[in-house]
Design an enzyme around this catalytic site. Structure first.
Site, PDB file in Angstrom:
ATOM      1  N   ARG A  68      45.603  41.755  41.772  1.00 48.21           N
ATOM      2  CA  ARG A  68      45.055  42.883  42.534  1.00 48.21           C
ATOM      3  C   ARG A  68      46.003  43.345  43.642  1.00 48.21           C
ATOM      4  NH1 ARG A  68      40.165  43.039  46.541  1.00 48.21           N
ATOM      5  NH2 ARG A  68      39.415  45.176  46.290  1.00 48.21           N
ATOM      6  N   HIS A  72      47.000  47.213  44.403  1.00 46.71           N
ATOM      7  CA  HIS A  72      46.761  47.870  45.698  1.00 46.71           C
ATOM      8  C   HIS A  72      48.070  48.233  46.401  1.00 46.71           C
ATOM      9  CE1 HIS A  72      42.238  46.906  46.476  1.00 46.71           C
ATOM     10  NE2 HIS A  72      42.481  47.176  45.201  1.00 46.71           N
ATOM     11  N   ASN A 100      40.739  47.023  51.253  1.00 48.08           N
ATOM     12  CA  ASN A 100      41.510  45.796  51.472  1.00 48.08           C
ATOM     13  C   ASN A 100      40.874  44.815  52.458  1.00 48.08           C
ATOM     14  OD1 ASN A 100      43.499  46.769  49.763  1.00 48.08           O
ATOM     15  ND2 ASN A 100      44.755  47.613  51.429  1.00 48.08           N
ATOM     16  N   HIS A 199      39.380  43.305  35.479  1.00 49.96           N
ATOM     17  CA  HIS A 199      38.127  42.735  35.984  1.00 49.96           C
ATOM     18  C   HIS A 199      37.539  41.715  35.014  1.00 49.96           C
ATOM     19  CE1 HIS A 199      37.365  46.208  39.079  1.00 49.96           C
ATOM     20  NE2 HIS A 199      38.472  45.525  39.311  1.00 49.96           N
TER      21      HIS A 199
HETATM   22  C1  HEM Z   1      39.196  51.332  38.115  1.00 46.80           C
HETATM   23  C2  HEM Z   1      39.049  51.326  39.415  1.00 46.80           C
HETATM   24  C3  HEM Z   1      38.882  50.049  40.192  1.00 46.80           C
HETATM   25  C4  HEM Z   1      37.942  49.836  41.147  1.00 46.80           C
HETATM   26  C5  HEM Z   1      36.880  50.805  41.620  1.00 46.80           C
HETATM   27  C6  HEM Z   1      38.113  48.474  41.595  1.00 46.80           C
HETATM   28  C7  HEM Z   1      37.354  47.871  42.578  1.00 46.80           C
HETATM   29  C8  HEM Z   1      37.347  46.515  42.839  1.00 46.80           C
HETATM   30  C9  HEM Z   1      36.456  45.866  43.749  1.00 46.80           C
HETATM   31  C10 HEM Z   1      35.398  46.553  44.603  1.00 46.80           C
HETATM   32  C11 HEM Z   1      36.713  44.537  43.701  1.00 46.80           C
HETATM   33  C12 HEM Z   1      36.002  43.439  44.479  1.00 46.80           C
HETATM   34  C13 HEM Z   1      36.557  43.386  45.891  1.00 46.80           C
HETATM   35  C14 HEM Z   1      35.647  42.629  46.831  1.00 46.80           C
HETATM   36  O1  HEM Z   1      34.443  42.632  46.614  1.00 46.80           O
HETATM   37  O2  HEM Z   1      36.161  42.066  47.817  1.00 46.80           O
HETATM   38  C15 HEM Z   1      37.788  44.350  42.769  1.00 46.80           C
HETATM   39  C16 HEM Z   1      38.338  43.131  42.441  1.00 46.80           C
HETATM   40  C17 HEM Z   1      39.418  42.995  41.619  1.00 46.80           C
HETATM   41  N1  HEM Z   1      40.175  44.013  41.073  1.00 46.80           N
HETATM   42 FE1  HEM Z   1      39.633  45.934  40.952  1.00 46.80          FE
HETATM   43  N2  HEM Z   1      39.150  47.901  40.913  1.00 46.80           N
HETATM   44  C18 HEM Z   1      39.653  48.837  40.058  1.00 46.80           C
HETATM   45  C19 HEM Z   1      40.757  48.679  39.228  1.00 46.80           C
HETATM   46  C20 HEM Z   1      41.540  47.556  39.213  1.00 46.80           C
HETATM   47  C21 HEM Z   1      42.834  47.463  38.599  1.00 46.80           C
HETATM   48  C22 HEM Z   1      43.566  48.626  37.943  1.00 46.80           C
HETATM   49  C23 HEM Z   1      43.256  46.176  38.773  1.00 46.80           C
HETATM   50  C24 HEM Z   1      44.556  45.548  38.353  1.00 46.80           C
HETATM   51  C25 HEM Z   1      45.499  46.125  37.630  1.00 46.80           C
HETATM   52  C26 HEM Z   1      42.206  45.464  39.444  1.00 46.80           C
HETATM   53  C27 HEM Z   1      42.197  44.124  39.721  1.00 46.80           C
HETATM   54  C28 HEM Z   1      41.178  43.460  40.368  1.00 46.80           C
HETATM   55  C29 HEM Z   1      41.060  42.010  40.397  1.00 46.80           C
HETATM   56  C30 HEM Z   1      41.942  41.042  39.652  1.00 46.80           C
HETATM   57  C31 HEM Z   1      39.965  41.719  41.220  1.00 46.80           C
HETATM   58  C32 HEM Z   1      39.456  40.343  41.639  1.00 46.80           C
HETATM   59  C33 HEM Z   1      40.259  39.901  42.871  1.00 46.80           C
HETATM   60  C34 HEM Z   1      39.912  38.534  43.430  1.00 46.80           C
HETATM   61  O3  HEM Z   1      39.083  37.818  42.887  1.00 46.80           O
HETATM   62  O4  HEM Z   1      40.510  38.203  44.471  1.00 46.80           O
HETATM   63  N3  HEM Z   1      41.203  46.335  39.726  1.00 46.80           N
HETATM   64  N4  HEM Z   1      38.172  45.569  42.269  1.00 46.80           N
END
Ligand code: HEM
Ligand SMILES: *[C@@H]1O[C@H](CO)[C@@H](O)[C@H](O)[C@H]1NC(C)=O
Ligand SMILES: *[C@@H]1O[C@H](CO)[C@@H](O)[C@H](O)[C@H]1NC(C)=O
Length: 324
Positions: A68, A72, A100, A199
């Site tokens: 992630r 970002h 973030n 995800h």
């Molecule tokens: C499509 C639009 C996307 C949205 C709206 C989105 C939103 C989010 C949100 C809200 C979280 C949880 C954050 C939290 O609650 O603290 C998350 C986690 C995550 N996102 Fe996305 N995301 C998107 C696309 C992506 C993309 C393109 C990637 C990587 C190429 C990605 C990788 C991740 C990963 C791996 C996590 C888990 C992180 C962790 O456990 O520390 N996301 N995302």
């Protein structure tokens, strides 16, 4: 091409020169290479791989967090490690932007890798490249497929809190907003779906899915009730739940299967399979793991190419948290 007269040929030439010029600049700025450190820091890739493997062995979620970070970073003025800059009394970085704050993590792992690389090859390997390689190695460590990371990005001397707030999509986004956010960075709807497959690993905080589990109807009811046990209707904002309820530490295609059974955790996740234009792509990835892995790898390479600083632009930070 025969010019009709001088008054029309001049602007045409002008336009041609301009196009040629912008083409040259455009390709020059995207000049990354997989062998960039082959002579200047031959141990760079193995150093990063070992450190990521150790971090993921210690805590599987770290693989998700490192993936992630690269996303970002790249979506905010390109892959330039801007997300790693700490705030100071006179500088505001991206760490407190809405997507973030209290959320992105993994900075200590990047620090460890950077200090190892500074010991072996001082001033050579950029923080932006460390993020790109760590993202790939994280996916591999959790069972995903590999790809060749292009290298040679340099690090920014600036960051943008406001761009982080506008350019990183929010979990409240509708399908058309998601498609627009990704299109703004040059991605197709198909690539949006592939990249969202990230995800399939990692966790989200209650604050980001509360409305979905209490107020939305396109959610499996037993899935919603079980999530409510861990995410109260008020309070407990930072309580975590897995983004992929089935296999949260495996980089597989279960995320897409979950969407088909209305078990997407975030509103934005379920938007990809909600009787809309991306349903067929979700279905395709849920039934073909190899297609997903291949498309994901290609989309990650493309994401890593977003506006890199190359040549003499930017710098190689000694400490990823601050400008030299
Ligand atoms: C499509 C639009 C996307 C949205 C709206 C989105 C939103 C989010 C949100 C809200 C979280 C949880 C954050 C939290 O609650 O603290 C998350 C986690 C995550 N996102 Fe996305 N995301 C998107 C696309 C992506 C993309 C393109 C990637 C990587 C190429 C990605 C990788 C991740 C990963 C791996 C996590 C888990 C992180 C962790 O456990 O520390 N996301 N995302
Ligand atoms: C659900 O919707 C109701 C009515 O609009 C609202 O009062 C409530 O705050 C919402 N709950 C959540 C958790 O979003
Ligand atoms: C999609 O459409 C079908 C058939 O009209 C309907 O049964 C289903 O509930 C819809 N699903 C969503 C998520 O709107």
């Amino acid at each position: 091409m025969a010019p009709k007269n001088s008054s029309s040929s001049l602007p045409t030439k002008f336009r041609f020169m301009f196009l040629l010029f912008s083409f040259l600049i455009g390709t020059a700025s995207a000049q990354l290479s997989s062998t960039f450190y082959a002579t200047t820091c031959p141990s760079a890739l193995s150093t990063i791989k070992s450190a990521v493997a150790a971090a993921v062995a210690k805590e599987k979620r770290m693989g998700a967090s490192l993936l992630r970070l690269h996303f970002h970073d790249c979506f905010v003025n390109g892959c330039d490690a801007s997300i790693l800059l700490d705030d100071t009394a006179t500088f505001t970085g991206e760490k407190t932007a809405n997507p973030n704050v209290n959320s992105v993590r993994g900075f200590e792992v990047i620090d460890t890798i950077k200090s190892q690389l500074e010991s072996s090859c001082a001033g050579v390997v950029s923080c932006a490249d460390i993020l790109a390689v760590a993202a790939r190695d994280s996916v591999v460590a959790l069972g995903g497929s590999t790809w060749t990371v292009q290298l040679g990005r340099r690090d920014s001397t600036t960051a943008s809190l406001s761009t982080a707030n506008t350019d990183i999509p929010a979990p409240t986004s509708s399908l058309s907003q998601l498609i627009q956010s990704f299109s703004n960075k040059g991605f197709t709807a198909k690539e949006l779906v592939a990249l969202s497959g990230s995800h399939t690993i990692g966790q989200a905080r209650c604050t980001n899915f509360r409305t979905r589990i209490y107020n939305e109807t396109n959610i499996d009811s037993s899935y919603a009730s079980s999530l409510q046990g861990n995410c109260p209707s008020a309070g407990g904002d930072n309580t975590l739940s897995p983004l992929d309820v089935t296999s949260p530490t495996s980089f597989d295609n279960a995320y897409f299967k979950n969407l088909q059974s209305q078990k997407g955790l975030l509103h934005s996740d379920q938007q990809l399979f909600n009787n809309g234009s991306t349903d067929s792509q979700v279905t395709a990835y849920s039934s073909n793991l190899q297609t997903f892995k291949t498309d994901f790898a290609n989309a990650m390479i493309k994401m890593g190419n977003l506006s890199p600083l190359t040549g003499s632009s930017g710098q190689i930070r000694t400490n990823c948290r601050k400008v030299n």
